[in-house]
Write a protein that holds these residues in place. Structure first.
Motif, PDB file in Angstrom:
ATOM      1  N   ASP A 189       0.836  -1.211   0.000  1.00  0.00           N
ATOM      2  CA  ASP A 189       0.000   0.000   0.000  1.00  0.00           C
ATOM      3  C   ASP A 189       0.867   1.257   0.000  1.00  0.00           C
ATOM      4  O   ASP A 189       0.568   2.235  -0.705  1.00  0.00           O
ATOM      5  CB  ASP A 189      -0.928   0.008   1.210  1.00  0.00           C
ATOM      6  CG  ASP A 189      -2.060  -1.002   1.071  1.00  0.00           C
ATOM      7  OD1 ASP A 189      -2.295  -1.483  -0.062  1.00  0.00           O
ATOM      8  OD2 ASP A 189      -2.691  -1.323   2.098  1.00  0.00           O
ATOM      9  N   ALA A 190       1.938   1.237   0.795  1.00  0.00           N
ATOM     10  CA  ALA A 190       2.837   2.385   0.823  1.00  0.00           C
ATOM     11  C   ALA A 190       3.491   2.589  -0.535  1.00  0.00           C
ATOM     12  O   ALA A 190       3.604   3.726  -1.028  1.00  0.00           O
ATOM     13  CB  ALA A 190       3.907   2.177   1.894  1.00  0.00           C
ATOM     14  N   PHE A 191       3.897   1.500  -1.155  1.00  0.00           N
ATOM     15  CA  PHE A 191       4.515   1.563  -2.477  1.00  0.00           C
ATOM     16  C   PHE A 191       3.558   2.157  -3.502  1.00  0.00           C
ATOM     17  O   PHE A 191       3.928   3.048  -4.278  1.00  0.00           O
ATOM     18  CB  PHE A 191       4.948   0.159  -2.897  1.00  0.00           C
ATOM     19  CG  PHE A 191       5.517   0.066  -4.286  1.00  0.00           C
ATOM     20  CD1 PHE A 191       6.844   0.382  -4.522  1.00  0.00           C
ATOM     21  CD2 PHE A 191       4.729  -0.330  -5.350  1.00  0.00           C
ATOM     22  CE1 PHE A 191       7.384   0.305  -5.807  1.00  0.00           C
ATOM     23  CE2 PHE A 191       5.247  -0.409  -6.633  1.00  0.00           C
ATOM     24  CZ  PHE A 191       6.573  -0.095  -6.861  1.00  0.00           C
ATOM     25  N   MET A 192       2.316   1.689  -3.498  1.00  0.00           N
ATOM     26  CA  MET A 192       1.340   2.171  -4.477  1.00  0.00           C
ATOM     27  C   MET A 192       1.002   3.640  -4.254  1.00  0.00           C
ATOM     28  O   MET A 192       0.793   4.388  -5.212  1.00  0.00           O
ATOM     29  CB  MET A 192       0.076   1.316  -4.430  1.00  0.00           C
ATOM     30  CG  MET A 192       0.280  -0.123  -4.888  1.00  0.00           C
ATOM     31  SD  MET A 192       1.017  -0.241  -6.533  1.00  0.00           S
ATOM     32  CE  MET A 192      -0.264   0.517  -7.531  1.00  0.00           C
ATOM     33  N   GLU A 193       0.969   4.066  -3.014  1.00  0.00           N
ATOM     34  CA  GLU A 193       0.700   5.477  -2.741  1.00  0.00           C
ATOM     35  C   GLU A 193       1.833   6.376  -3.231  1.00  0.00           C
ATOM     36  O   GLU A 193       1.594   7.479  -3.717  1.00  0.00           O
ATOM     37  CB  GLU A 193       0.491   5.682  -1.232  1.00  0.00           C
ATOM     38  CG  GLU A 193      -0.854   5.189  -0.730  1.00  0.00           C
ATOM     39  CD  GLU A 193      -1.060   5.513   0.739  1.00  0.00           C
ATOM     40  OE1 GLU A 193      -0.415   6.472   1.224  1.00  0.00           O
ATOM     41  OE2 GLU A 193      -1.844   4.805   1.401  1.00  0.00           O
TER      42      GLU A 193
END
Length: 261
Positions: A232-236
């Motif tokens: 999720d952090a990567f996609m954000e």
């Protein structure tokens, strides 16, 4: 170089035919860490690792590994590095045991020391039965494991791995994880790139996210995640074409799966 750093990278840059692949990368890898480098295809991960390990000369910047400048003192630096690169090239007409025997002697180990370590690595990595087969006949997963054995043979303080679990079966992957955990727990350092966020989250103490040739964020796993999953952090931070590109908000691919047949 700070006493707590295994690797320090400052202002690393590389361009190919005028196109910038790595653009001023700054990175500090603490000693004893399991450090993940993640990013989409084309982010510059492999190019960065190639420059950090002395396989590719940078256009600008400095790299220090285990207290030695990779380009000013290449022998001393490379003596302390183990590498499992992307597009692994091996001496394919040697058997697995022969390959390790040759690698150990190149690294300055005695014959007896090389043979003892090779036997242990072959056993732990499940390659004993294939030890006398030519490497050319190894599967992709077996080639990864013999490449890892060669990288670990001289017991380097810093190990660089580019997609080490690709094409490796689950049992072998678990064995490799245990070997690498034991290696870092002893105070040595692993730096590895991967596309698999779940794997990085399960293994790494630190992580850097890379996109468009730059480090977007870096730090401890918990700091980078910020209470989210690493994915999720990567996609954000990086996003995808459907959320950040020209097609954003325009109903992209609505036709897909809506056949009129």
């Amino acid at each position: 170089m700070t006493s707590s750093a295994a690797v320090e990278v400052r202002g690393l840059r590389k361009a190919f035919d005028g196109k910038v692949a790595v653009d001023g990368v700054e990175l500090t890898v603490p000693r004893g860490s399991f450090y993940g480098l993640v990013g989409p295809n084309g982010a510059g991960k492999t190019t960065s690792l190639s420059m950090i390990t002395g396989l590719l000369r940078p256009d600008a910047g400095t790299v220090t590994v285990a207290g030695h400048d990779v380009w000013q003192n290449p022998y001393e630096a490379k003596e302390r590095i183990g590498i499992l690169p992307e597009g692994l090239r091996l001496f394919e007409r040697l058997g697995g045991r022969e390959l390790l025997a040759y690698t150990g002697r190149l690294r300055g180990l005695t014959g007896a020391e090389t043979d003892e370590r090779a036997d242990q690595l072959l056993d732990v990595l499940g390659l004993t039965e294939a030890a006398d087969k030519l490497v050319v006949d190894y599967s992709t997963g077996m080639r990864k494991k013999i490449g890892l054995a060669a990288a670990l043979l001289h017991n380097p303080p810093v190990l660089f791995l580019d997609e080490p679990f690709e094409s490796v079966d689950p049992v072998s992957a678990q064995t490799i994880r245990e070997v690498l955990r034991s290696y870092t727990e002893s105070g040595s350092t692993v730096v590895f790139s991967s596309h698999v966020m779940e794997l990085v989250q399960a293994l790494c103490s630190h992580v850097a996210i890379m996109a468009d040739g730059r480090i977007v964020t870096a730090g401890t796993l918990d700091d980078v995640r910020g209470g989210r999953s690493l994915n999720d952090a990567f996609m954000e931070l990086v996003g995808s074409p459907l959320t950040t590109g020209k097609t954003k908000g325009k109903g992209a691919l609505q036709w897909l799966g809506s056949s009129s047949a």
